[in-house]
Design a protein around this motif. Sequence first.
Motif, PDB file in Angstrom:
ATOM      1  N   ASN C   2     -43.857  16.231 -36.533  1.00  0.00           N
ATOM      2  CA  ASN C   2     -43.767  16.098 -35.261  1.00  0.00           C
ATOM      3  C   ASN C   2     -42.371  16.146 -34.794  1.00  0.00           C
ATOM      4  N   HIS C   3     -41.923  16.945 -33.800  1.00  0.00           N
ATOM      5  CA  HIS C   3     -40.406  16.898 -33.360  1.00  0.00           C
ATOM      6  C   HIS C   3     -39.974  15.795 -32.916  1.00  0.00           C
ATOM      7  N   THR C   4     -40.819  14.852 -32.327  1.00  0.00           N
ATOM      8  CA  THR C   4     -40.688  13.783 -31.723  1.00  0.00           C
ATOM      9  C   THR C   4     -40.269  12.735 -32.686  1.00  0.00           C
ATOM     10  N   ASP C   5     -40.785  12.901 -34.116  1.00  0.00           N
ATOM     11  CA  ASP C   5     -40.447  12.006 -35.089  1.00  0.00           C
ATOM     12  C   ASP C   5     -39.024  12.259 -35.875  1.00  0.00           C
ATOM     13  N   ARG C   6     -38.560  13.365 -35.307  1.00  0.00           N
ATOM     14  CA  ARG C   6     -37.283  13.590 -35.881  1.00  0.00           C
ATOM     15  C   ARG C   6     -36.114  13.323 -35.350  1.00  0.00           C
ATOM     16  N   LYS C   7     -35.069  12.821 -36.179  1.00  0.00           N
ATOM     17  CA  LYS C   7     -33.732  12.563 -35.724  1.00  0.00           C
ATOM     18  C   LYS C   7     -33.324  13.788 -35.049  1.00  0.00           C
ATOM     19  N   PRO C   8     -32.706  13.646 -33.831  1.00  0.00           N
ATOM     20  CA  PRO C   8     -32.008  15.008 -33.372  1.00  0.00           C
ATOM     21  C   PRO C   8     -30.772  15.426 -33.920  1.00  0.00           C
ATOM     22  N   HIS C   9     -30.699  16.927 -34.074  1.00  0.00           N
ATOM     23  CA  HIS C   9     -29.256  17.520 -34.484  1.00  0.00           C
ATOM     24  C   HIS C   9     -28.445  17.328 -33.368  1.00  0.00           C
ATOM     25  N   HIS C  10     -27.250  17.109 -33.827  1.00  0.00           N
ATOM     26  CA  HIS C  10     -25.921  16.935 -32.720  1.00  0.00           C
ATOM     27  C   HIS C  10     -25.320  18.105 -32.749  1.00  0.00           C
ATOM     28  N   LEU C  11     -25.020  19.037 -31.763  1.00  0.00           N
ATOM     29  CA  LEU C  11     -23.785  19.835 -31.720  1.00  0.00           C
ATOM     30  C   LEU C  11     -22.987  19.786 -30.406  1.00  0.00           C
ATOM     31  N   THR C  12     -22.068  19.514 -30.625  1.00  0.00           N
ATOM     32  CA  THR C  12     -20.873  19.200 -29.331  1.00  0.00           C
ATOM     33  C   THR C  12     -20.033  20.361 -29.140  1.00  0.00           C
ATOM     34  N   VAL C  13     -20.199  20.736 -27.890  1.00  0.00           N
ATOM     35  CA  VAL C  13     -19.677  22.035 -27.294  1.00  0.00           C
ATOM     36  C   VAL C  13     -18.862  21.819 -25.870  1.00  0.00           C
ATOM     37  N   GLN C  14     -17.509  21.999 -25.958  1.00  0.00           N
ATOM     38  CA  GLN C  14     -16.853  21.783 -24.759  1.00  0.00           C
ATOM     39  C   GLN C  14     -16.468  23.004 -23.822  1.00  0.00           C
ATOM     40  N   ILE C  15     -17.289  23.070 -22.729  1.00  0.00           N
ATOM     41  CA  ILE C  15     -17.240  24.135 -21.825  1.00  0.00           C
ATOM     42  C   ILE C  15     -16.120  25.025 -21.761  1.00  0.00           C
ATOM     43  N   SER C  16     -16.096  26.244 -21.911  1.00  0.00           N
ATOM     44  CA  SER C  16     -15.055  27.168 -22.141  1.00  0.00           C
ATOM     45  C   SER C  16     -15.053  28.130 -20.590  1.00  0.00           C
ATOM     46  N   TYR C  17     -13.984  28.724 -20.480  1.00  0.00           N
ATOM     47  CA  TYR C  17     -13.966  29.954 -19.446  1.00  0.00           C
ATOM     48  C   TYR C  17     -15.314  30.892 -19.490  1.00  0.00           C
ATOM     49  N   GLU C  18     -15.496  31.310 -20.868  1.00  0.00           N
ATOM     50  CA  GLU C  18     -16.669  32.252 -21.048  1.00  0.00           C
ATOM     51  C   GLU C  18     -18.073  31.895 -20.607  1.00  0.00           C
ATOM     52  N   ASP C  19     -18.155  30.564 -20.535  1.00  0.00           N
ATOM     53  CA  ASP C  19     -19.551  29.966 -20.331  1.00  0.00           C
ATOM     54  C   ASP C  19     -19.867  30.036 -18.928  1.00  0.00           C
ATOM     55  N   THR C  20     -18.815  29.948 -17.961  1.00  0.00           N
ATOM     56  CA  THR C  20     -18.879  29.696 -16.678  1.00  0.00           C
ATOM     57  C   THR C  20     -19.105  30.923 -15.695  1.00  0.00           C
ATOM     58  N   ASP C  21     -19.559  30.748 -14.435  1.00  0.00           N
ATOM     59  CA  ASP C  21     -19.247  31.957 -13.662  1.00  0.00           C
ATOM     60  C   ASP C  21     -18.892  31.330 -12.098  1.00  0.00           C
ATOM     61  N   HIS C  22     -18.651  32.340 -11.217  1.00  0.00           N
ATOM     62  CA  HIS C  22     -17.694  32.052 -10.135  1.00  0.00           C
ATOM     63  C   HIS C  22     -18.056  30.901  -9.200  1.00  0.00           C
ATOM     64  N   SER C  23     -19.461  30.508  -9.317  1.00  0.00           N
ATOM     65  CA  SER C  23     -19.847  29.237  -8.510  1.00  0.00           C
ATOM     66  C   SER C  23     -19.275  28.065  -9.234  1.00  0.00           C
ATOM     67  N   GLY C  24     -18.607  28.160 -10.264  1.00  0.00           N
ATOM     68  CA  GLY C  24     -17.849  26.971 -10.786  1.00  0.00           C
ATOM     69  C   GLY C  24     -18.741  26.087 -11.860  1.00  0.00           C
ATOM     70  N   VAL C  25     -19.919  26.670 -12.177  1.00  0.00           N
ATOM     71  CA  VAL C  25     -20.731  25.931 -13.348  1.00  0.00           C
ATOM     72  C   VAL C  25     -21.022  26.988 -14.356  1.00  0.00           C
ATOM     73  N   VAL C  26     -21.635  26.311 -15.390  1.00  0.00           N
ATOM     74  CA  VAL C  26     -21.712  27.277 -16.782  1.00  0.00           C
ATOM     75  C   VAL C  26     -23.044  28.274 -16.120  1.00  0.00           C
ATOM     76  N   TYR C  27     -22.815  29.550 -16.501  1.00  0.00           N
ATOM     77  CA  TYR C  27     -23.781  30.506 -15.901  1.00  0.00           C
ATOM     78  C   TYR C  27     -25.325  30.344 -16.618  1.00  0.00           C
ATOM     79  N   HIS C  28     -26.372  30.357 -15.991  1.00  0.00           N
ATOM     80  CA  HIS C  28     -27.580  30.159 -16.423  1.00  0.00           C
ATOM     81  C   HIS C  28     -27.958  30.634 -17.755  1.00  0.00           C
ATOM     82  N   ALA C  29     -27.734  31.843 -18.047  1.00  0.00           N
ATOM     83  CA  ALA C  29     -27.976  32.632 -19.253  1.00  0.00           C
ATOM     84  C   ALA C  29     -27.417  32.085 -20.352  1.00  0.00           C
TER      85      ALA C  29
END
Lengths: 135, 135, 135, 135
Positions: C2-29
């Motif tokens: 079961n997924h709740t028994d599993r130790k989570p995998h961690h990936l660290t990402v620092q938000i880049s220009y390409e991730d954002t949109d003009h409203s100032g936050v990460v674009y939903h897609a």
Amino acid sequence: MNHTDRKPHHLTVQISYEDTDHSGVVYHANYLKLFARARESVIGIDTMADKWHNDRSTFAVYTITIKYHDGVVFGDELDIRTTWEKEGDYRVIFYHEAWKQNAAKPAVSSTIEVVWLGPRKNVLPIPNFDFLRAK
Amino acid sequence: MNHTDRKPHHLTVQISYEDTDHSGVVYHANYLKLFARARESVIGIDTMADKWHNDRSTFAVYTITIKYHDGVVFGDELDIRTTWEKEGDYRVIFYHEAWKQNAAKPAVSSTIEVVWLGPRKNVLPIPNFDFLRAK
Amino acid sequence: MNHTDRKPHHLTVQISYEDTDHSGVVYHANYLKLFARARESVIGIDTMADKWHNDRSTFAVYTITIKYHDGVVFGDELDIRTTWEKEGDYRVIFYHEAWKQNAAKPAVSSTIEVVWLGPRKNVLPIPNFDFLRAK
Amino acid sequence: MNHTDRKPHHLTVQISYEDTDHSGVVYHANYLKLFARARESVIGIDTMADKWHNDRSTFAVYTITIKYHDGVVFGDELDIRTTWEKEGDYRVIFYHEAWKQNAAKPAVSSTIEVVWLGPRKNVLPIPNFDFLRAK
């Protein structure tokens, strides 16, 4: 007005290089861009741009469900059919379907709930936009 | 035929959320997507799709120069003007300009050299496409 | 498992220009791209690339639900926490959460169901990958 | 300091689904995203985010030249090598190369000139950032 009573809005998109991935079909995340273009067409980019540039208010996506039924390849023409309904004062729900030509069912379908954010990213009642009254 | 003798192809694009970044303007890389859509419109996506799906041949970008003169924001309508010329048997050069309404100069301009790749990614002579003969 | 028994995998990402949109936050897609990178890290891009380049088999997204709780801005560091479980022979379900530093709840959470497609885009039983056995 | 005297900055990127297009290789525009990540790594996203969130100042791309020498596929590991130099008070020039493993030459190379924009998108002298002094 219930979304099933509404005549769907149609946006035609022909699949471009940018939409695809190396497996040969449209990349799953890119349907959200196509559906966002459909919503922008429903609401009117000019209407959205005025609100944004005047008072930094904007729609924001709150929840999405999306189902992928069939792959779509470079050059395919998609008919993006969109209906919508207001739910209470704070939410609009959009129903998007991406249809290939002569298909028996949509290739991809999605339900997307949006809210309206004010300049401090606070949730506000949805303004009385024309598209909410249109049939 | 020299590109300056050619009547420009026009593609109108209204800037969408997906095109922008957090600084408030169109993200620099995304102009290449808009220019690619313009080339697809010049060549014909159907023509390109037939070639790809039939024999895995396609245009590939070889070199690009691009200059950014002015920022473009959400809601702006761009007139993408494209001319092109064949250079020898192996290259087509596209000249793209993105014009805001009532602007005195293009917001962004780019020269993009493409080659034709066969199914093993080998460079081949450019096929005799209609767009190369059109004026 | 079961997924709740599993130790989570961690990936660290620092938000880049390409991730954002003009409203100032990460674009939903774009969260779907970040979550896809997390799945590629769980499964192993090398493992996926071998399968693809050898026999044109690959995972494909079948359904997604995603909820947006908080905006994320340029420079924010996200901890992408992923768990997963196999459901029957034909599906793997991934649970992704994007956590900002010192947050009380995830900024974005998503459940993504994937299937395994053979070279003719036919659904096949999920191969016995290492990540399905790992704890 | 001339860029050829500088020890290159290295960023390793393994090619993901999102980077590719249906022809099977990395989509031409996406190298600009990879190179932007490399610049963000050179300058420091934290440094850029502080400047942006404090006074709405940011780097903006002014000109790009890019040459594509070889295709790169899903799973390939790229070593992005970046050098840079300041040119006068108003420009920094970045030289990016994307190297596949064991390659004799870069798959893609690019020269990207950036300027520094103040809160009204006015060009200002480049601030005295650490990365300009580093060797």
